[in-house]
Design an enzyme around this catalytic site. Sequence first.
Site, PDB file in Angstrom:
ATOM      1  N   ASN A  18       2.657   5.142 -10.422  1.00 21.27           N
ATOM      2  CA  ASN A  18       1.402   5.088 -11.175  1.00 21.27           C
ATOM      3  C   ASN A  18       0.164   4.999 -10.289  1.00 21.27           C
ATOM      4  O   ASN A  18      -0.896   5.504 -10.657  1.00 21.27           O
ATOM      5  CB  ASN A  18       1.430   3.891 -12.125  1.00 21.27           C
ATOM      6  CG  ASN A  18       0.064   3.584 -12.697  1.00 21.27           C
ATOM      7  OD1 ASN A  18      -0.425   4.262 -13.601  1.00 21.27           O
ATOM      8  ND2 ASN A  18      -0.595   2.562 -12.153  1.00 21.27           N
ATOM      9  N   ASP A  78       0.865  -1.182   0.000  1.00 20.16           N
ATOM     10  CA  ASP A  78       0.000   0.000   0.000  1.00 20.16           C
ATOM     11  C   ASP A  78       0.896   1.224   0.000  1.00 20.16           C
ATOM     12  O   ASP A  78       1.582   1.507   0.990  1.00 20.16           O
ATOM     13  CB  ASP A  78      -0.884  -0.025   1.244  1.00 20.16           C
ATOM     14  CG  ASP A  78      -1.835   1.163   1.319  1.00 20.16           C
ATOM     15  OD1 ASP A  78      -1.697   2.109   0.514  1.00 20.16           O
ATOM     16  OD2 ASP A  78      -2.723   1.144   2.202  1.00 20.16           O
ATOM     17  N   TYR A  80      -8.430  15.354  -5.584  1.00 24.65           N
ATOM     18  CA  TYR A  80      -7.642  14.813  -6.689  1.00 24.65           C
ATOM     19  C   TYR A  80      -6.776  15.905  -7.313  1.00 24.65           C
ATOM     20  O   TYR A  80      -5.570  15.708  -7.542  1.00 24.65           O
ATOM     21  CB  TYR A  80      -8.586  14.210  -7.732  1.00 24.65           C
ATOM     22  CG  TYR A  80      -7.891  13.493  -8.868  1.00 24.65           C
ATOM     23  CD1 TYR A  80      -7.370  12.213  -8.684  1.00 24.65           C
ATOM     24  CD2 TYR A  80      -7.779  14.069 -10.121  1.00 24.65           C
ATOM     25  CE1 TYR A  80      -6.748  11.536  -9.718  1.00 24.65           C
ATOM     26  CE2 TYR A  80      -7.158  13.406 -11.170  1.00 24.65           C
ATOM     27  CZ  TYR A  80      -6.642  12.142 -10.965  1.00 24.65           C
ATOM     28  OH  TYR A  80      -6.029  11.480 -11.992  1.00 24.65           O
TER      29      TYR A  80
END
Length: 256
Positions: free
Chosen positions: A91, A64, A157
Site C-alpha cells: 500500500n 522504509d 507517479y
Amino acid sequence: MSSLAGRTAIITGSSSGIGQGIAIRLAREGANVVIDYVGAPEGAEETRQKAEATGAKAIVVQADVAKVEAVRMLVDEAWKAFGSADILVNNAGMEKKSDFWETCEDDYDHVLGVNLKGPFFLTQAFVQRLRAAKKPGRVINISSVHEDMAFPGFATYCASKGGVRMLMRDLAVELGPLGITVNNVAPGAIATPINTSLLEDKPKLNALLANIPLGRLGSVDDVAGLVAWLASDEAAYVNGSTFIIDGGLSRNYHEQ
C-alpha cells in the site's frame, strides 16, 4: 468463523489513510496484522489499537519500503511474531508534482523507490519465505487509476504505477504455480488525509465530483472492503487482474 482467521497480513504504509483502513478491516476479518510505517509512530500505534480492539493480534514495525534490507526485516518480523505471513498488501505510496522538464533525479528516485522498488523487493522477500515453506499466499498491490490514465505533472507517479501494473501481470504468471496470486486494486479519488487540500478547495472538488458518475469521492472503507475480498477464499481463483475502484471516473469520457 472470520474469513481470514489464522492468517497474517503485512500492510505497508498503514499508519494512516487507506493503509490504516485496510489493516483494521483485515483485523476485523480475523487476520493478524503487521503494521508498517516510516514517519511518526503515533498513527501506527493508533492502527494497532484499533486492530487489536477487533480481537486480532497486531504488531508495529518501522520499515522504509524503498530499502531492501528494511523490507526483508519487515517480513522476518512478521514470521517471528506469527510464524508466517500469507497476505501482503503493498500500500505504501507517494507522489511528487512537477513538470516533466523540471523533474529532478532525487524526486524520480524517491517516487520510484517507494512505489515500484518497494513492492518489487518486499514481494520478493515475502515469496521467498512462502516458497521455502511450500505455502500459498496473496499479494495485493494498491496501485492507482494512473496505472492507465495520464496525469500531467506527475510523470514519475504514472511511471511507477504503470510499472506496478506490469509487475503484477508478470508475477501472476510466475508465482501462480506456487499457489500465490497477485492482483492490483486501483483507486481513483478517495477521501483521505493526503487529499485534504482538495477537500477544502470547493471549486476544484466540485469539478472533480462532476466527472465521477457516482457523484462522490470513494471512502477508505470502499477500498478496504475490496482488499478484504481479494484476501479471502472467495477470491481464490482471481489472479493477474486490476480492480478499478473510482466510481466510474476513468470511464467517464465525453466528446467535446
